[in-house]
Scaffold this motif. Structure first.
Motif, PDB file in Angstrom:
ATOM      1  N   TYR A   6      11.395   1.383  -9.695  1.00  0.00           N
ATOM      2  CA  TYR A   6      12.149   1.406  -8.476  1.00  0.00           C
ATOM      3  C   TYR A   6      11.162   1.890  -7.212  1.00  0.00           C
ATOM      4  O   TYR A   6      11.514   1.362  -6.157  1.00  0.00           O
ATOM      5  N   MET A   7      10.274   2.707  -7.539  1.00  0.00           N
ATOM      6  CA  MET A   7       9.341   3.187  -6.365  1.00  0.00           C
ATOM      7  C   MET A   7       8.550   1.835  -6.098  1.00  0.00           C
ATOM      8  O   MET A   7       8.469   1.807  -4.629  1.00  0.00           O
ATOM      9  N   TRP A   8       8.145   1.059  -6.915  1.00  0.00           N
ATOM     10  CA  TRP A   8       7.507  -0.111  -6.546  1.00  0.00           C
ATOM     11  C   TRP A   8       8.204  -1.115  -5.749  1.00  0.00           C
ATOM     12  O   TRP A   8       7.600  -1.949  -5.181  1.00  0.00           O
ATOM     13  N   ALA A   9       9.517  -1.121  -6.304  1.00  0.00           N
ATOM     14  CA  ALA A   9      10.444  -2.076  -5.393  1.00  0.00           C
ATOM     15  C   ALA A   9      10.719  -1.794  -3.868  1.00  0.00           C
ATOM     16  O   ALA A   9      11.469  -2.487  -3.114  1.00  0.00           O
ATOM     17  N   ILE A  10      10.646  -0.564  -3.582  1.00  0.00           N
ATOM     18  CA  ILE A  10      10.887  -0.032  -2.130  1.00  0.00           C
ATOM     19  C   ILE A  10      10.365  -0.902  -1.129  1.00  0.00           C
ATOM     20  O   ILE A  10      11.014  -1.373  -0.002  1.00  0.00           O
ATOM     21  N   PRO A  11       8.972  -1.316  -1.233  1.00  0.00           N
ATOM     22  CA  PRO A  11       8.460  -2.198  -0.205  1.00  0.00           C
ATOM     23  C   PRO A  11       9.218  -3.676  -0.293  1.00  0.00           C
ATOM     24  O   PRO A  11       9.285  -4.287   1.020  1.00  0.00           O
ATOM     25  N   ASP A  12       9.690  -3.809  -1.127  1.00  0.00           N
ATOM     26  CA  ASP A  12      10.408  -5.279  -1.251  1.00  0.00           C
ATOM     27  C   ASP A  12      11.906  -5.277  -0.792  1.00  0.00           C
ATOM     28  O   ASP A  12      12.520  -5.940  -0.138  1.00  0.00           O
ATOM     29  N   LEU A  13      12.744  -3.999  -1.304  1.00  0.00           N
ATOM     30  CA  LEU A  13      14.252  -3.887  -0.932  1.00  0.00           C
ATOM     31  C   LEU A  13      14.114  -3.273   0.339  1.00  0.00           C
ATOM     32  O   LEU A  13      15.338  -3.553   1.154  1.00  0.00           O
ATOM     33  N   GLY A  14      13.571  -2.323   0.898  1.00  0.00           N
ATOM     34  CA  GLY A  14      13.731  -1.618   1.963  1.00  0.00           C
ATOM     35  C   GLY A  14      13.833  -2.642   3.218  1.00  0.00           C
ATOM     36  O   GLY A  14      14.859  -2.172   4.006  1.00  0.00           O
ATOM     37  N   PRO A  15      12.917  -3.277   3.701  1.00  0.00           N
ATOM     38  CA  PRO A  15      13.060  -4.303   4.739  1.00  0.00           C
ATOM     39  C   PRO A  15      14.417  -4.966   4.719  1.00  0.00           C
ATOM     40  O   PRO A  15      15.007  -5.469   5.762  1.00  0.00           O
ATOM     41  N   GLN A  16      14.612  -5.527   3.569  1.00  0.00           N
ATOM     42  CA  GLN A  16      15.747  -6.378   3.469  1.00  0.00           C
ATOM     43  C   GLN A  16      17.169  -5.612   3.853  1.00  0.00           C
ATOM     44  O   GLN A  16      18.117  -6.208   4.381  1.00  0.00           O
ATOM     45  N   VAL A  17      16.981  -4.537   3.086  1.00  0.00           N
ATOM     46  CA  VAL A  17      18.347  -3.745   3.383  1.00  0.00           C
ATOM     47  C   VAL A  17      18.377  -3.220   4.892  1.00  0.00           C
ATOM     48  O   VAL A  17      19.591  -3.340   5.530  1.00  0.00           O
ATOM     49  N   ALA A  18      17.180  -2.920   5.599  1.00  0.00           N
ATOM     50  CA  ALA A  18      17.463  -2.560   7.020  1.00  0.00           C
ATOM     51  C   ALA A  18      17.657  -3.769   7.686  1.00  0.00           C
ATOM     52  O   ALA A  18      18.587  -3.637   8.629  1.00  0.00           O
ATOM     53  N   ALA A  19      17.217  -4.926   7.550  1.00  0.00           N
ATOM     54  CA  ALA A  19      17.621  -6.069   8.449  1.00  0.00           C
ATOM     55  C   ALA A  19      19.002  -6.572   8.164  1.00  0.00           C
ATOM     56  O   ALA A  19      19.489  -6.895   8.983  1.00  0.00           O
ATOM     57  N   THR A  20      19.290  -6.460   6.698  1.00  0.00           N
ATOM     58  CA  THR A  20      20.792  -6.905   6.498  1.00  0.00           C
ATOM     59  C   THR A  20      21.925  -5.921   7.340  1.00  0.00           C
ATOM     60  O   THR A  20      22.660  -6.387   7.861  1.00  0.00           O
ATOM     61  N   TYR A  21      21.260  -4.580   7.363  1.00  0.00           N
ATOM     62  CA  TYR A  21      22.100  -3.537   8.142  1.00  0.00           C
ATOM     63  C   TYR A  21      22.309  -3.922   9.560  1.00  0.00           C
ATOM     64  O   TYR A  21      23.349  -3.860   9.977  1.00  0.00           O
ATOM     65  N   LEU A  22      21.112  -4.280  10.167  1.00  0.00           N
ATOM     66  CA  LEU A  22      21.150  -4.609  11.495  1.00  0.00           C
ATOM     67  C   LEU A  22      21.958  -5.823  11.976  1.00  0.00           C
ATOM     68  O   LEU A  22      22.376  -5.784  13.082  1.00  0.00           O
ATOM     69  N   LEU A  23      21.971  -6.677  11.075  1.00  0.00           N
ATOM     70  CA  LEU A  23      22.623  -8.103  11.211  1.00  0.00           C
ATOM     71  C   LEU A  23      24.045  -8.140  10.849  1.00  0.00           C
ATOM     72  O   LEU A  23      24.960  -8.814  11.536  1.00  0.00           O
ATOM     73  N   TYR A  24      24.538  -7.150  10.185  1.00  0.00           N
ATOM     74  CA  TYR A  24      25.933  -7.099   9.885  1.00  0.00           C
ATOM     75  C   TYR A  24      26.822  -5.770  10.382  1.00  0.00           C
ATOM     76  O   TYR A  24      27.916  -5.914  10.585  1.00  0.00           O
ATOM     77  N   PHE A  25      26.145  -5.076  11.320  1.00  0.00           N
ATOM     78  CA  PHE A  25      26.926  -3.997  11.728  1.00  0.00           C
ATOM     79  C   PHE A  25      26.806  -4.115  13.392  1.00  0.00           C
ATOM     80  O   PHE A  25      25.809  -4.553  13.896  1.00  0.00           O
ATOM     81  N   HIS A  26      27.380  -3.390  13.959  1.00  0.00           N
ATOM     82  CA  HIS A  26      27.442  -3.543  15.270  1.00  0.00           C
ATOM     83  C   HIS A  26      25.956  -2.684  15.931  1.00  0.00           C
ATOM     84  O   HIS A  26      25.832  -1.664  15.273  1.00  0.00           O
TER      85      HIS A  26
END
Length: 157
Positions: free
Chosen positions: A109-129
């Motif tokens: 899971y630690m190795w997956a952070i650079p992969d999932l982290g930016p996707q989660v951040a961008a998805t949050y920014l695009l789906y919320f106010h």
């Protein structure tokens, strides 16, 4: 807080560009370092393809994926709702892939952070106010232009 939707979407785009570059560079590097070992140790008697050919196919896969990702990022900047939805589907698929073996332990899971982290951040920014205002139907949100590089209120003639 009354943030500018264009700036939030722009930050999400920069995050996705960074993620695309990271994925492409790390995938090409991993294929460069691991394909010759894999071909020499495990695939030597099974396939009749050189390790260099396998590496070229993997690089082509990553380049095509980067081009597709770039196109989707440009469409997100243009306010296309389907592009935002495809990012969400990509995040869900990646999260399911990460939850499956061999990643299902703490180091994985630690190795997956650079992969999932930016996707989660961008998805949050695009789906919320205020980022979601960029994708509303009808007129551009709050009079902002969706053209590339246009930041600020629309100027009427």
């Amino acid at each position: 807080m009354n943030a500018d939707p264009r700036r939030v979407v722009r930050f999400a785009e920069v995050t996705l560009w960074t993620w695309t570059g990271w994925e492409t560079a790390s995938g090409i590097y991993q294929s460069w370092t691991s394909v010759p070992k894999l071909a020499a140790n495990q695939l030597s008697g099974l396939i009749f393809v050189t390790p260099w050919t396998i590496h070229e196919l993997i690089v082509a896969f990553y380049v095509i994926g980067a081009c597709l990702s770039a196109w989707i990022i440009w469409q997100i900047g243009a306010g296309k709702r389907w592009a935002r939805s495809s990012l969400l589907l990509s995040l869900l698929a990646d999260a399911i892939w990460t939850a499956a073996p061999p990643y299902n332990n703490i180091p994985g899971y630690m190795w997956a952070i650079p992969d999932l982290g930016p996707q989660v951040a961008a998805t949050y920014l695009l789906y919320f106010h205020p980022g979601r205002l960029w994708f509303e139907e009808g007129l551009t949100p709050r009079g902002y232009r969706r053209e590339r590089g246009a930041i600020g209120p629309r100027k009427e003639l």
